[in-house]
Design an enzyme around this catalytic site. Structure first.
Site, PDB file in Angstrom:
ATOM      1  N   ASN A  75      -6.345 -38.484 -16.139  1.00  0.00           N
ATOM      2  CA  ASN A  75      -5.766 -37.142 -15.977  1.00  0.00           C
ATOM      3  C   ASN A  75      -6.831 -36.100 -16.295  1.00  0.00           C
ATOM      4  O   ASN A  75      -7.968 -36.437 -16.626  1.00  0.00           O
ATOM      5  CB  ASN A  75      -4.513 -36.980 -16.852  1.00  0.00           C
ATOM      6  CG  ASN A  75      -4.841 -37.151 -18.318  1.00  0.00           C
ATOM      7  OD1 ASN A  75      -5.531 -36.330 -18.910  1.00  0.00           O
ATOM      8  ND2 ASN A  75      -4.361 -38.252 -18.918  1.00  0.00           N
ATOM      9  N   ASP A  81       1.179 -43.003 -19.682  1.00  0.00           N
ATOM     10  CA  ASP A  81       2.388 -43.746 -20.041  1.00  0.00           C
ATOM     11  C   ASP A  81       2.359 -45.159 -19.462  1.00  0.00           C
ATOM     12  O   ASP A  81       2.970 -46.074 -20.009  1.00  0.00           O
ATOM     13  CB  ASP A  81       3.626 -42.996 -19.518  1.00  0.00           C
ATOM     14  CG  ASP A  81       3.857 -41.719 -20.323  1.00  0.00           C
ATOM     15  OD1 ASP A  81       3.624 -41.746 -21.554  1.00  0.00           O
ATOM     16  OD2 ASP A  81       4.237 -40.693 -19.723  1.00  0.00           O
ATOM     17  N   LYS A 128     -14.231 -55.169  -7.044  1.00  0.00           N
ATOM     18  CA  LYS A 128     -13.787 -53.965  -6.340  1.00  0.00           C
ATOM     19  C   LYS A 128     -12.783 -54.337  -5.244  1.00  0.00           C
ATOM     20  O   LYS A 128     -13.037 -55.263  -4.459  1.00  0.00           O
ATOM     21  CB  LYS A 128     -15.014 -53.271  -5.726  1.00  0.00           C
ATOM     22  CG  LYS A 128     -14.701 -51.946  -5.090  1.00  0.00           C
ATOM     23  CD  LYS A 128     -15.939 -51.309  -4.496  1.00  0.00           C
ATOM     24  CE  LYS A 128     -15.523 -50.086  -3.699  1.00  0.00           C
ATOM     25  NZ  LYS A 128     -16.580 -49.612  -2.833  1.00  0.00           N
TER      26      LYS A 128
HETATM   27  O1  PMT Z   1      -7.969 -31.795 -23.422  1.00  0.00           O
HETATM   28  P1  PMT Z   1      -7.698 -30.389 -22.943  1.00  0.00           P
HETATM   29  O2  PMT Z   1      -8.249 -30.143 -21.565  1.00  0.00           O
HETATM   30  O3  PMT Z   1      -8.147 -29.354 -23.933  1.00  0.00           O
HETATM   31  O4  PMT Z   1      -6.129 -30.257 -22.774  1.00  0.00           O
HETATM   32  C1  PMT Z   1      -5.305 -30.307 -23.913  1.00  0.00           C
HETATM   33  C2  PMT Z   1      -3.961 -30.962 -23.602  1.00  0.00           C
HETATM   34  C3  PMT Z   1      -3.223 -30.134 -22.577  1.00  0.00           C
HETATM   35  C4  PMT Z   1      -4.163 -32.383 -23.082  1.00  0.00           C
HETATM   36  C5  PMT Z   1      -3.199 -30.994 -24.965  1.00  0.00           C
HETATM   37  O5  PMT Z   1      -3.048 -29.685 -25.435  1.00  0.00           O
HETATM   38  C6  PMT Z   1      -1.826 -31.649 -24.816  1.00  0.00           C
HETATM   39  O6  PMT Z   1      -0.855 -30.996 -24.515  1.00  0.00           O
HETATM   40  N1  PMT Z   1      -1.744 -32.991 -25.067  1.00  0.00           N
HETATM   41  C7  PMT Z   1      -0.516 -33.762 -24.887  1.00  0.00           C
HETATM   42  C8  PMT Z   1      -0.292 -34.064 -23.460  1.00  0.00           C
HETATM   43  C9  PMT Z   1       1.134 -34.616 -23.187  1.00  0.00           C
HETATM   44  O7  PMT Z   1       1.938 -33.985 -22.603  1.00  0.00           O
HETATM   45  O8  PMT Z   1       1.347 -35.731 -23.720  1.00  0.00           O
HETATM   46  P2  PMT Z   1       2.770 -36.571 -23.563  1.00  0.00           P
HETATM   47  O9  PMT Z   1       3.922 -35.739 -23.264  1.00  0.00           O
HETATM   48  O10 PMT Z   1       2.464 -37.663 -22.646  1.00  0.00           O
HETATM   49  O11 PMT Z   1       2.895 -37.129 -25.019  1.00  0.00           O
HETATM   50  C10 PMT Z   1       3.486 -36.429 -26.101  1.00  0.00           C
HETATM   51  C11 PMT Z   1       2.786 -36.836 -27.365  1.00  0.00           C
HETATM   52  O12 PMT Z   1       2.832 -38.256 -27.540  1.00  0.00           O
HETATM   53  C12 PMT Z   1       1.327 -36.456 -27.413  1.00  0.00           C
HETATM   54  O13 PMT Z   1       1.032 -36.097 -28.728  1.00  0.00           O
HETATM   55  C13 PMT Z   1       0.589 -37.740 -27.019  1.00  0.00           C
HETATM   56  O14 PMT Z   1      -0.714 -37.831 -27.588  1.00  0.00           O
HETATM   57  C14 PMT Z   1       1.518 -38.808 -27.593  1.00  0.00           C
HETATM   58  N2  PMT Z   1       1.525 -40.078 -26.831  1.00  0.00           N
HETATM   59  C15 PMT Z   1       1.987 -40.100 -25.546  1.00  0.00           C
HETATM   60  C16 PMT Z   1       2.036 -41.317 -24.855  1.00  0.00           C
HETATM   61  C17 PMT Z   1       1.582 -42.485 -25.508  1.00  0.00           C
HETATM   62  N3  PMT Z   1       1.611 -43.662 -24.874  1.00  0.00           N
HETATM   63  N4  PMT Z   1       1.146 -42.426 -26.750  1.00  0.00           N
HETATM   64  C18 PMT Z   1       1.115 -41.251 -27.429  1.00  0.00           C
HETATM   65  O15 PMT Z   1       0.684 -41.196 -28.578  1.00  0.00           O
END
Ligand code: PMT
Length: 406
Positions: free
Chosen positions: A219, A288, A298
């Protein structure tokens, strides 16, 4: 403008690294500081005062007997006006003089005359930071080591020295830190130490889920937000470990960095350390799902038959850390394209964490700036939009407050 409203006396002593002090002056001014340069006579043999005058926009002081100051007390006036004194490069001779309280030129005199905090707190302290620069044998000399130890015991902050190739052609300890490193250390020095003694673990960046040896699912996370949080936590005095997906950013100074690619490796790196932490902040945009198996070779294009990629779910790192028997204070991030408050609060409740920082994807991903809203059980706290560095510091202050009340 991380040094806005700061008045810095930059002392330059005699050494070849004096040429780097010119770049240091430029960076300090760029960061918003008012910089008054004071040079020793030795320094003027390496770089002329005119260079510093042009870069700082102020005339440079070199002489104790300079008639420009009406009361002829430049050493008193300059140190009274300063928020801090930085000497870079600090030669072996300069360190020796200051360690012994000698004051035979303007720079050593104003350093000796700088205000120190009294027991009644009435006197405003003017801290002294020095960035040593000398040949490695000079730095290793027992006399210099004694002087450096005396200065540290007297409350002087030593920045470096670094290790590497030296102007004399030798390699070892004694190099002046790079100007960017000195500015980073200086900014860190000025931050309140709200997380002193705490251990903080942070994830940052994207993950890369391999499809074959050259392709993968990833991403647009640049890592900037997570690296800013790591830097802010370090500035606040914490011992910081940063688990980063693939990004091209320099490691914040003093931070331990672990590079990973996929979510499984990030999960392993976090779970091996999480129980020993006071705080865990998940800033990474973790995939996810990942391909069930990465192809060994490849994948070849076959006409009319696009390959199907079977996906499996990745572990939820943040939810697993929060479910530990004695979890650290867990903070999540949520990037949404709409309904920020609703989705962020849902994520916070599903992952059973006390705090989540929400950002819209058009604000959060990639750039230097962001707009963050903090969500907890009591509701939401919007932070003023701004650079990720400033938002990270505000987040760390908020986390320090939560830790205190825990
Ligand atoms: O890196 P930059 O370009 O500065 O951008 C920053 C950012 C936009 C990536 C950051 O500010 C941000 O929002 N990060 C979270 C992105 C997100 O939406 O994550 P999520 O909704 O998939 O997950 C929610 C939370 O669970 C996050 O804290 C994530 O780290 C955590 N998570 C998610 C999935 C997973 N399998 N394990 C996790 O720990």
């Amino acid at each position: 403008m991380e040094l806005k409203d700061k008045h810095i006396v930059l002392g330059v002593s005699g050494g070849i690294a004096a040429y780097k002090a010119a770049e240091l002056t430029r960076l300090l001014v760029k960061a918003g500081a008012a910089v008054q340069v004071v040079m020793t006579e030795g320094a003027t043999h390496f770089v002329t005062p005119v260079t510093f005058q042009a870069l700082s926009g102020r005339t440079v002081f070199t002489d104790q007997w300079d008639g420009r100051v009406a009361n002829n007390m430049a050493h008193i006036d300059l140190s009274r006006e300063a928020d801090l004194i930085l000497v870079a490069p600090a030669s072996a001779d300069f360190l020796a003089k200051v360690a012994h309280g000698l004051a035979d030129d303007l720079l050593t005199t104003l350093v000796l005359a700088r205000p120190r905090a009294g027991t009644d707190g009435a006197v405003q302290d003017c801290p002294l930071l020095v960035a040593p620069a000398m040949n490695r044998q000079m730095w290793e000399n027992p006399a210099t080591r004694r002087n450096a130890a005396t200065l540290a015991a007297d409350g002087v902050t030593l920045l470096g020295p670094g290790c590497g190739e030296q102007a004399c052609g030798e390699t070892g300890d004694g190099r002046m830190l790079e100007p960017e490193e000195i500015v980073e250390d200086l900014i860190a020095f000025l931050q309140p130490k709200a997380l002193a003694g705490k251990k903080v673990l942070i994830t940052a960046g994207p993950t890369f889920e391999a499809i074959d040896p050259v392709r993968g699912i990833t991403n647009l996370s640049s890592g900037r937000m997570g690296f800013a949080v790591a830097r802010a936590a370090r500035e606040a005095g914490a011992e910081v470990t940063l688990v980063s997906g693939p990004v091209s950013l320099p490691t914040p100074r003093g931070v331990t960095r672990i590079d990973v690619a996929g979510a499984l490796a990030m999960h392993a790196a976090v779970m091996a350390r999480a129980a020993a932490q006071d705080v865990f902040v998940g800033v990474a945009a973790v995939a996810d799902y990942r391909p069930k198996a990465a192809a060994e070779h490849k994948i070849k294009k076959v006409d009319g038959a696009p390959p199907a990629i079977e996906l499996v779910e990745n572990p939820d790192i943040l939810a697993e850390v929060a479910a530990l028997p004695k979890p650290p204070l867990c903070v999540g991030f949520a990037a949404e394209s709409r309904n920020l408050a609703e989705y962020a609060q849902q994520k916070r409740e599903r992952k059973k964490i006390p705090l989540i920082a929400g950002n819209l994807i058009q604000h959060g991903f990639g750039g230097e700036d962001n707009t963050l809203v903090l969500f907890d059980a009591r509701g939401q706290t919007p932070l003023p939009p701004g650079p990720k560095s400033e938002l990270a510091r505000a987040l760390i202050r908020h986390i320090a407050g939560l830790l205190e009340r825990r």
